[in-house]
Design an enzyme around this catalytic site. Structure first.
Site, PDB file in Angstrom:
ATOM      1  N   THR A   1       0.844  -1.197   0.000  1.00 59.02           N
ATOM      2  CA  THR A   1       0.000   0.000   0.000  1.00 59.02           C
ATOM      3  C   THR A   1       0.879   1.246   0.000  1.00 59.02           C
ATOM      4  O   THR A   1       1.768   1.388   0.835  1.00 59.02           O
ATOM      5  CB  THR A   1      -0.943  -0.041   1.219  1.00 59.02           C
ATOM      6  OG1 THR A   1      -1.921  -1.048   0.974  1.00 59.02           O
ATOM      7  CG2 THR A   1      -1.640   1.294   1.446  1.00 59.02           C
TER       8      THR A   1
ATOM      9  N   HIS B   1      -7.782 -10.463  -1.990  1.00 56.69           N
ATOM     10  CA  HIS B   1      -7.163 -10.158  -0.693  1.00 56.69           C
ATOM     11  C   HIS B   1      -8.006 -10.817   0.404  1.00 56.69           C
ATOM     12  O   HIS B   1      -9.036 -10.298   0.808  1.00 56.69           O
ATOM     13  CB  HIS B   1      -7.099  -8.645  -0.492  1.00 56.69           C
ATOM     14  CG  HIS B   1      -6.176  -8.220   0.624  1.00 56.69           C
ATOM     15  ND1 HIS B   1      -5.769  -9.068   1.634  1.00 56.69           N
ATOM     16  CD2 HIS B   1      -5.564  -7.029   0.886  1.00 56.69           C
ATOM     17  CE1 HIS B   1      -4.957  -8.412   2.463  1.00 56.69           C
ATOM     18  NE2 HIS B   1      -4.817  -7.170   2.016  1.00 56.69           N
TER      19      HIS B   1
ATOM     20  N   ASN C   1      -4.928 -10.234   6.369  1.00 56.53           N
ATOM     21  CA  ASN C   1      -4.620  -9.005   7.110  1.00 56.53           C
ATOM     22  C   ASN C   1      -5.795  -8.271   7.751  1.00 56.53           C
ATOM     23  O   ASN C   1      -5.799  -7.037   7.841  1.00 56.53           O
ATOM     24  CB  ASN C   1      -3.826  -8.039   6.215  1.00 56.53           C
ATOM     25  CG  ASN C   1      -2.477  -8.620   5.840  1.00 56.53           C
ATOM     26  OD1 ASN C   1      -2.037  -9.583   6.452  1.00 56.53           O
ATOM     27  ND2 ASN C   1      -1.824  -8.058   4.839  1.00 56.53           N
TER      28      ASN C   1
ATOM     29  N   TYR D   1      -8.920  -7.824   6.838  1.00 58.98           N
ATOM     30  CA  TYR D   1      -9.924  -7.148   6.015  1.00 58.98           C
ATOM     31  C   TYR D   1     -11.164  -8.038   5.840  1.00 58.98           C
ATOM     32  O   TYR D   1     -11.265  -9.097   6.461  1.00 58.98           O
ATOM     33  CB  TYR D   1      -9.288  -6.705   4.691  1.00 58.98           C
ATOM     34  CG  TYR D   1      -8.161  -5.711   4.948  1.00 58.98           C
ATOM     35  CD1 TYR D   1      -8.440  -4.474   5.540  1.00 58.98           C
ATOM     36  CD2 TYR D   1      -6.835  -6.025   4.697  1.00 58.98           C
ATOM     37  CE1 TYR D   1      -7.412  -3.568   5.834  1.00 58.98           C
ATOM     38  CE2 TYR D   1      -5.807  -5.129   4.991  1.00 58.98           C
ATOM     39  CZ  TYR D   1      -6.106  -3.899   5.554  1.00 58.98           C
ATOM     40  OH  TYR D   1      -5.103  -3.011   5.861  1.00 58.98           O
TER      41      TYR D   1
ATOM     42  N   ASN E   1      -4.402  -5.715  12.038  1.00 57.63           N
ATOM     43  CA  ASN E   1      -5.678  -4.996  12.104  1.00 57.63           C
ATOM     44  C   ASN E   1      -6.625  -5.543  13.163  1.00 57.63           C
ATOM     45  O   ASN E   1      -7.845  -5.583  12.981  1.00 57.63           O
ATOM     46  CB  ASN E   1      -6.343  -4.948  10.722  1.00 57.63           C
ATOM     47  CG  ASN E   1      -5.631  -3.978   9.803  1.00 57.63           C
ATOM     48  OD1 ASN E   1      -5.380  -2.830  10.187  1.00 57.63           O
ATOM     49  ND2 ASN E   1      -5.251  -4.427   8.625  1.00 57.63           N
TER      50      ASN E   1
HETATM   51  C1  8OZ Z   1      -0.382  -1.095   5.088  1.00 59.68           C
HETATM   52  C2  8OZ Z   1      -1.174   0.037   5.206  1.00 59.68           C
HETATM   53  C3  8OZ Z   1      -2.484   0.011   4.749  1.00 59.68           C
HETATM   54  C4  8OZ Z   1      -2.994  -1.158   4.185  1.00 59.68           C
HETATM   55  C5  8OZ Z   1      -2.483  -4.868   4.048  1.00 59.68           C
HETATM   56  C6  8OZ Z   1      -3.486  -3.475   2.363  1.00 59.68           C
HETATM   57  O1  8OZ Z   1      -1.968  -4.951   5.164  1.00 59.68           O
HETATM   58  C7  8OZ Z   1      -2.747  -3.535   3.461  1.00 59.68           C
HETATM   59  C8  8OZ Z   1      -2.200  -2.295   4.080  1.00 59.68           C
HETATM   60  C9  8OZ Z   1      -0.901  -2.251   4.532  1.00 59.68           C
HETATM   61  O2  8OZ Z   1      -2.811  -5.874   3.415  1.00 59.68           O
END
Ligand code: 8OZ
Length: 364
Positions: free
Chosen positions: A27, A176, A179, A181, A236
């Site tokens: 990112t 994706h 992480n 999401y 996250n």
């Molecule tokens: C760093 C900052 C924001 C998003 C991920 C898409 O961790 C990200 C991400 C990484 O998969």
């Protein structure tokens, strides 16, 4: 001592790679107005085209799927046109590039959502983490739980985004699923307390990730479809009480769908590899196609995992930021440049397209 395997060609599903080094998704928050990748982004990826495969930065499939400022999308014609310039420049240099498709779920803020609404998630549980919006780190907003009737629409957004990626000239797409999401929020019980067909059992929690992957594979071909997963990563603010059972099941089902690859973040994303016990060999054995390994690989670890058959391809992330010619540097044992942490996220050319190749610094 360098094992040569890393620098040999490889057939990844329908995509022919010139070596086994993958540029992991990174990112960089430099999309222009309308979340369109611009000229700098074209230049940035073209500079890195000697990677066997580039996986782009995570790219939202809809406005609802966005969680950070200035990340690119793949749901408008202007975005498709912007990405077409990127894929043309990479192909011109002999590279291969797939688009990472992203829905952030609860890792967002009302300021990025359609009509200032709440971000969406499997359950109304706020993640203990921050996002970057309006040039500041802010808490993610309290999400609302998706109605079961809304899920088909999200599957369809992924399907349409995959079709758009092919229109933009990509060689394939990566879902994706990692992480913390949306798709991982469904898969992991720390974020999913639903009592319907998308919550509870291992099978139910895996359902959305598998429906999305099957839809993408049906749209563009399984041989051009991959997925990224991170079984034990706490990224996250997420947790899972049964990662081995959950991901053994998921990978069995992904193999049945027939996709070209799984891309596995081993350990904590961007952190320790040994954060929690997990048998990655179990995923490797269950999946009959390509295993891309990621997270903190050195050249030696990469060579040893390829030699031991633990992986087919190795994805390097941060080293690609400061080393556009990472492949050539690894191959010639040239020193690696250090990354400037201040310019990773957002800004312009500084720390993005101005890292020189080694031959430019050494004068040779
Ligand atoms: C760093 C900052 C924001 C998003 C991920 C898409 O961790 C990200 C991400 C990484 O998969």
């Amino acid at each position: 001592m360098t094992d040569k395997t890393l620098f040999e060609p490889y057939a990844l599903g329908a995509i022919k790679l010139s070596n086994r080094i993958v540029m992991a998704p990174l990112t960089r928050n430099r999309a222009g107005a309308g979340f369109v990748p611009g000229d700098l982004t074209t230049q940035y990826y073209a500079q890195r085209a000697s990677a066997g495969l580039i996986i782009t930065e995570a790219t939202q499939i809809s406005q609802q799927g966005q969680g950070y400022q200035d990340t690119p999308g793949i749901y408008t014609q202007t975005q498709i046109d912007g990405w077409r310039r990127v894929t043309a420049a990479v192909h011109e240099k002999g590279g291969r590039i797939v688009l990472q498709l992203w829905h952030v779920g609860r890792i967002s803020n009302v300021d990025l959502q359609p009509n200032g609404g709440q971000p969406v998630a499997p359950s109304a549980i706020r993640a203990a983490t921050k996002t970057f919006v309006n040039n500041a780190f802010v808490d993610v907003s309290v999400p609302r739980a998706l109605e079961i009737e809304e899920l088909a629409g999200i599957v369809n957004d992924f399907r349409q985004a995959a079709a758009n990626a092919i229109k933009a000239g990509f060689d394939g797409v990566e879902v994706h699923g990692a992480n913390g999401y949306l798709l991982e929020q469904f898969a992991k019980d720390g974020a999913n307390v639903r009592t319907d067909a998308y919550g509870g059992s291992v099978e139910n929690r895996a359902r959305l990730m598998l429906e999305v992957t099957a839809a993408v594979a049906q749209e563009i071909g399984a041989e051009r479809t991959g997925i990224r997963i991170s079984p034990v990563s706490p990224a996250n603010g997420i947790s899972c009480s049964d990662p081995q059972a959950q991901y053994d099941y998921i990978v069995d089902q992904l193999d049945a769908i027939g996709i070209a690859y799984i891309h596995v973040v081993e350990g904590a994303t961007g952190g320790p590899r040994d954060v929690a016990p997990f048998d990655y060999g179990s995923l490797r054995r269950r999946f009959s196609k390509t295993y891309i390994a990621n997270n903190g690989y050195s050249l030696d670890l990469a060579a040893s995992h390829l030699a031991d058959g633990k992986a087919d391809l190795i994805a390097f992330g941060r080293p690609f930021i400061a080393n556009p010619d990472l492949v050539e540097r690894l191959q010639s044992s040239a020193p690696l440049a250090e990354i400037d942490p201040a310019t990773i996220y957002g800004g312009g050319a500084a720390g993005y397209t101005d890292y020189p190749r080694f031959t430019e610094t050494s004068g040779s």
